[in-house]
Motif scaffolding. Structure first.
Motif, mmCIF file in Angstrom:
data_model
loop_
_atom_site.group_PDB
_atom_site.id
_atom_site.type_symbol
_atom_site.label_atom_id
_atom_site.label_comp_id
_atom_site.label_asym_id
_atom_site.label_seq_id
_atom_site.Cartn_x
_atom_site.Cartn_y
_atom_site.Cartn_z
ATOM 1 N N ILE A 51 0.829 -1.103 0.108
ATOM 2 C CA ILE A 51 -0.160 -0.035 0.131
ATOM 3 C C ILE A 51 0.816 1.344 0.002
ATOM 4 O O ILE A 51 0.444 2.270 -0.886
ATOM 5 N N ILE A 52 2.024 1.126 0.698
ATOM 6 C CA ILE A 52 2.959 2.396 0.644
ATOM 7 C C ILE A 52 3.409 2.543 -0.775
ATOM 8 O O ILE A 52 3.515 3.897 -1.220
ATOM 9 N N ARG A 53 4.003 1.518 -1.518
ATOM 10 C CA ARG A 53 4.314 1.656 -2.769
ATOM 11 C C ARG A 53 3.525 1.827 -3.696
ATOM 12 O O ARG A 53 3.860 2.596 -4.844
ATOM 13 N N LYS A 54 2.153 1.393 -3.776
ATOM 14 C CA LYS A 54 1.047 1.496 -4.613
ATOM 15 C C LYS A 54 0.010 1.919 -4.132
ATOM 16 O O LYS A 54 -1.089 1.234 -4.117
ATOM 17 N N PRO A 55 -0.261 3.097 -3.546
ATOM 18 C CA PRO A 55 -1.451 3.812 -2.897
ATOM 19 C C PRO A 55 -2.562 3.641 -3.796
ATOM 20 O O PRO A 55 -3.838 3.714 -3.344
ATOM 21 N N GLY A 56 -2.347 3.853 -5.343
ATOM 22 C CA GLY A 56 -3.469 3.796 -5.968
ATOM 23 C C GLY A 56 -4.224 2.553 -6.190
ATOM 24 O O GLY A 56 -5.257 2.473 -6.727
ATOM 25 N N LEU A 57 -3.958 1.628 -5.715
ATOM 26 C CA LEU A 57 -4.623 0.301 -5.757
ATOM 27 C C LEU A 57 -5.667 0.271 -4.903
ATOM 28 O O LEU A 57 -6.635 -0.428 -5.105
ATOM 29 N N LEU A 58 -5.944 1.290 -3.852
ATOM 30 C CA LEU A 58 -7.282 1.083 -2.821
ATOM 31 C C LEU A 58 -8.085 2.308 -3.682
ATOM 32 O O LEU A 58 -7.726 3.254 -4.035
ATOM 33 N N ASP A 59 -9.204 1.579 -3.548
ATOM 34 C CA ASP A 59 -10.452 2.525 -4.028
ATOM 35 C C ASP A 59 -11.407 2.242 -3.011
ATOM 36 O O ASP A 59 -11.408 1.525 -1.904
ATOM 37 N N ASP A 60 -12.846 2.920 -3.351
ATOM 38 C CA ASP A 60 -13.825 2.812 -2.347
ATOM 39 C C ASP A 60 -14.084 1.223 -2.050
ATOM 40 O O ASP A 60 -14.576 0.862 -0.890
ATOM 41 N N ARG A 61 -14.304 0.589 -3.171
ATOM 42 C CA ARG A 61 -14.835 -0.694 -2.864
ATOM 43 C C ARG A 61 -13.935 -1.636 -2.128
ATOM 44 O O ARG A 61 -14.343 -2.175 -0.945
ATOM 45 N N ASN A 62 -12.658 -1.785 -2.631
ATOM 46 C CA ASN A 62 -11.817 -2.683 -2.063
ATOM 47 C C ASN A 62 -11.364 -2.164 -0.408
ATOM 48 O O ASN A 62 -11.155 -2.928 0.409
#
Length: 380
Positions: free
Chosen positions: A331-342
């Motif tokens: 999550i630190i390296r790829k914060p864009g992976l997080l969205d409202d749904r997941n």
């Protein structure tokens, strides 16, 4: 056995390597049986469609007539027929990988006490999760998830519910892999790869002798790897060893590894890249563990890893500490992976794990950071 003695390498009593043991078929036979059942055919009806005698198909499924011994043309005719009958591509890929697993088992069962360190199957490529799951199947009796999901690989019958190893075969394989790990060079990339993978696969053997050997080997590897050192092939050996010990019930192995050996950018990158390869985010086969630090983390997406790691946030998971740390690092390296749904679906899982209070203090701090990131993602 005295506390400081070294477990000896001995083959099974009465075991003798068969000269044609590379013609192994027990794993691919059970995968073929799962495929046949998945497409709704009996042995008789599928044999008729293939154009072979039913005894031939029975021999393939039982392993008595190894599938790898058929001609390439016949194998592809079988594979294409199964595809036309509705077999999922994922299952067909399992059949291909099962042949590789049989080749490995046959090689080891046919090997004597001398280990060929140059051509050993575990020294020539970085093994994948599908391959490892299939090799582990006859040791632990658990079918790979992709087969278990079909409901067809676990039915019982006259040929058993899965591939099996006799006691002397298990002992021979374990002794051979221990010898390979001990004899492999510690100064070369190829030697470290063989050492790491032999170490890891040996861990599927459930004997007390193997458990003690794993602990001895891990202690020796950790002494060679300085705390907080930059990445090296030996780092990868210690990482796999910590996983093997965790699987055996050692609750301190992974937290100790994370605290001592995942403290630099290179080691964090190596950990994430290995996860990506293990979970199939990195599709290209790798020939050496050096890909862990040579591969750009931005070369893979991370969606599959995020889903896998969140699904493994379970206090009963022996790998929970490395799962938490890897999720935090991802999550630190790829914060864009997080969205409202997941973020919404993952938040209650993280809260439950925090409420359990069973993870290490480090994991707890990292889970709290993950929870903060999840809440921020829901506010965007």
């Amino acid at each position: 056995m005295p506390k400081n003695s070294r477990p000896t390498l001995t083959t099974g009593q009465g075991f003798s390597a068969a000269p044609d043991s590379e013609r192994e078929g027990r794993v691919s036979g059970h995968v073929l049986k799962a495929l046949r059942r998945a497409v709704g055919h009996t042995q008789e009806s599928l044999a008729e469609r293939i154009g072979v005698d039913v005894s031939t198909l029975q021999g393939w499924e039982s392993g008595r007539r190894p599938l790898m011994a058929v001609s390439t043309g016949q194998y592809f005719r079988l594979r294409h027929l199964l595809h036309r009958l509705g077999a999922a591509p994922r299952l067909l890929t399992q059949l291909d990988t099962a042949l590789e697993a049989d080749r490995f088992l046959g090689y080891v069962l046919g090997a004597g006490r001398t280990v060929d360190l140059e051509s050993h199957p575990l020294a020539t490529w970085v093994i994948t999760r599908p391959f490892t799951d299939l090799v582990a199947w006859p040791f632990i009796g658990v079918a790979p998830a992709v087969l278990a999901e079909t409901g067809s690989s676990v039915r019982r019958g006259p040929t058993g519910s899965g591939p099996e190893l006799a006691a002397d075969e298990r002992q021979h394989i374990s002794a051979h892999l221990r010898a390979a790990a001990e004899q492999a060079s510690r100064d070369t990339v190829k030697g470290s790869l063989l050492r790491r993978q032999a170490h890891y696969v040996t861990g599927f053997d459930t004997s007390a002798e193997t458990a003690e050997w794993l602990a001895v080997m891990q202690g020796a590897e950790k002494r060679r790897l300085r705390a907080a050192a930059e990445w090296s092939p030996s780092w990868a050996v210690v990482r796999s060893g910590a996983h093997s010990l965790a699987r055996k019930g050692d609750t301190e192995a992974l937290p100790e590894f994370i605290d001592a050996h995942v403290s630099t950018d290179a080691c964090e990158t190596a950990n994430l890249n290995y996860w990506a390869y293990w979970l199939g985010e990195v599709a290209d086969p790798q020939l050496a563990d050096t890909f862990m630090v040579e591969l750009d983390v931005d070369a893979w997406r991370g969606d599959r890893m995020l889903n896998h790691l969140t699904g493994k946030l379970d206090p009963a998971n022996p790998y929970v500490d490395i799962v938490v740390h890897s999720l935090w690092a991802l999550i630190i390296r790829k914060p864009g992976l997080l969205d409202d749904r997941n973020a919404a679906s993952t938040t209650p899982i993280v809260l439950r794990l925090l409420d359990e209070g069973t993870v290490s203090q480090r994991s707890r701090r990292e889970l709290e950071a993950v929870l903060y990131a999840l809440r921020m993602a829901q506010r965007r």
